[in-house]
Design a protein around this motif. Structure first.
Motif: not given
Length: 452
Positions: A147-153, A160-161, A190-192
């Protein structure tokens, strides 16, 4: 992809380099408590703002989403996104396994959503290709170690995610998610998160009353999730270490965080929400493993969270077949208590208020409870199309860190403080990912009391 892979898990690494000051603690809101109302006097409650629950997102510009992680939950999230309103498409898919991607592609096609073959990406770099494919929204649904790797990119590319729970498996990843969430907010993204109870109408209405003072000052909580044995996959001879562990990811700590993090986070998050999203000072836990047959995880935990004001919350979870099944999130106050879903009680156990769930034949369906898995995406799409802010990353991170505190306390036999988890350099997973051997991984169970 050519870098040497590092040892994935060192059970004793949690307490290394955990001196206070490595990273300062983060300001979290205090308990939402009030003595202005009571369980029997709803008209005396203070007004508390809650998320609006809509039947569908408002119409607006078309939005294209890319799915990263095409397993059961990812496929479900893609379908939930499509159900959230009009003008929505899934236009890109990414996974490391061809069979998972093909199954997801087939499911979406059966719903009339055909994803072009050249927009279906395989491999550990597939997430980058999905994010770079021209989509507006990213659905992050892989095993949580990624998750952190993918969210960073995704944040770097201004997307938005939707972030499935949990947001990380270790303290380093959780703190990275917190920093990324704050940056995403500054960028207007926007993030949820997939902590669904905060998007569930009956829970929201119950929370509104509790936050308004319906049970007085919050003093304690008791949470349980007693379930059956977790699914597992036996290793096949042709599978490498990496393939085996990713196909059996819910049974390895480095990929899932253990079930206290990967699944029990729902109950921890619900309890935390109802008690004001206050961070605990310390976790005091026990746990063990009796009947799990693969992986390196426990199958039961019991955690007490201690708060700065001396209040305690007890949280316990079990995944063992043949045992009784139970789920409860009980929060207690000076003037009553609640099950956090649909009922508020007087101190003597009689019902003070119950959510007015309509029957199917009732003409008024305004209090029906829409599917919270769809409602998450309705909220996300609504925020994107209306320009309203939406970012719940910090609360998601806090619940993840609370679960990690409980896990590490049980694994080590030591009490784990919030300051320690915020300073720990514990990080799971290799530096790079590729199919083949994974050094440092074996199905060895943590033993409490052996931490240095």
């Amino acid at each position: 992809m050519k870098k040497k892979m590092q040892t994935t898990i060192n059970r004793r690494s949690f307490f290394k380099n955990s001196a206070l000051g490595v990273m300062g603690t983060v300001s979290i809101p205090a308990f939402l408590s009030s003595c202005s109302g009571s369980a029997s006097g709803e008209n005396r409650l203070k007004e508390v703002a809650v998320p609006e629950i809509l039947a569908a997102a408002p119409d607006g510009p078309p939005l294209k989403a890319g799915l990263i992680g095409c397993g059961g939950r990812g496929t479900g999230a893609a379908c939930n996104f499509l159900d959230a309103g009009k003008g929505l498409q899934i236009t890109a898919l990414g996974d490391v396994f061809p069979d998972k991607l093909a199954a997801c592609h087939k499911t979406l096609a059966e719903r009339g959503q055909t994803v072009a073959e050249d927009q279906c990406f395989l491999g550990f770099e597939a997430y980058q290709k999905v994010i770079d494919s021209g989509v507006d929204v990213i659905l992050l649904c892989t095993p949580p170690v990624f998750r952190p790797l993918h969210f960073e990119y995704a944040v770097e590319k201004n997307k938005h995610c939707f972030i499935e729970k949990p947001c990380a498996v270790d303290p380093v990843g959780a703190r990275q998610m917190m920093a990324l969430g704050r940056y995403a907010e500054q960028q207007g993204l926007r993030i949820i998160s997939g902590t669904i109870r905060r998007s569930q109408k009956d829970c929201i209405e119950t929370w509104r009353r509790v936050a308004g003072g319906a049970i007085g000052e919050i003093v304690s909580a008791h949470v349980s999730r007693m379930g059956g044995a977790l699914w597992y996959v036996q290793r096949r001879p042709e599978w490498s270490d990496m393939e085996y562990m990713l196909r059996n990811w819910v049974n390895f700590c480095w990929t899932s965080g253990d079930h206290i993090v990967e699944q029990f986070i729902h109950e921890i998050d619900l309890m935390s929400w109802f008690t004001g999203d206050k961070r605990p000072v310390r976790a005091e836990a026990t746990g063990g493993r009796q009947r799990r047959v693969t992986g390196d995880m426990y199958d039961h935990f019991s955690v007490e969270y201690l708060y700065e004001n001396g209040h305690r919350a007890h949280c316990t979870t079990r995944q063992i077949g043949g045992c009784d099944v139970q789920g409860a999130v009980m929060v207690y106050g000076t003037e009553g208590y609640t099950n956090c879903y649909d009922t508020i009680y007087h101190l003597d156990g009689t019902v003070a208020w119950k959510y007015p769930l309509p029957k199917p034949e009732d003409a008024d369906q305004s209090m029906a409870v829409p599917d919270p898995f769809v409602q998450e995406h309705i909220r996300l799409i609504t925020a994107i199309r209306t320009g309203q802010p939406l970012n719940d990353v910090e609360k998601h991170v806090q619940s993840t860190l609370m679960a990690i505190m409980g896990r590490e306390s049980a694994y080590t036999g030591k009490f784990v403080t919030w300051d320690q988890v915020m300073a720990s350099d514990q990080k799971f997973g290799p530096e790079t990912y590729q199919f083949g051997p994974v050094p440092g991984i074996c199905e060895v169970i943590p033993v409490a009391g052996t931490a240095p």
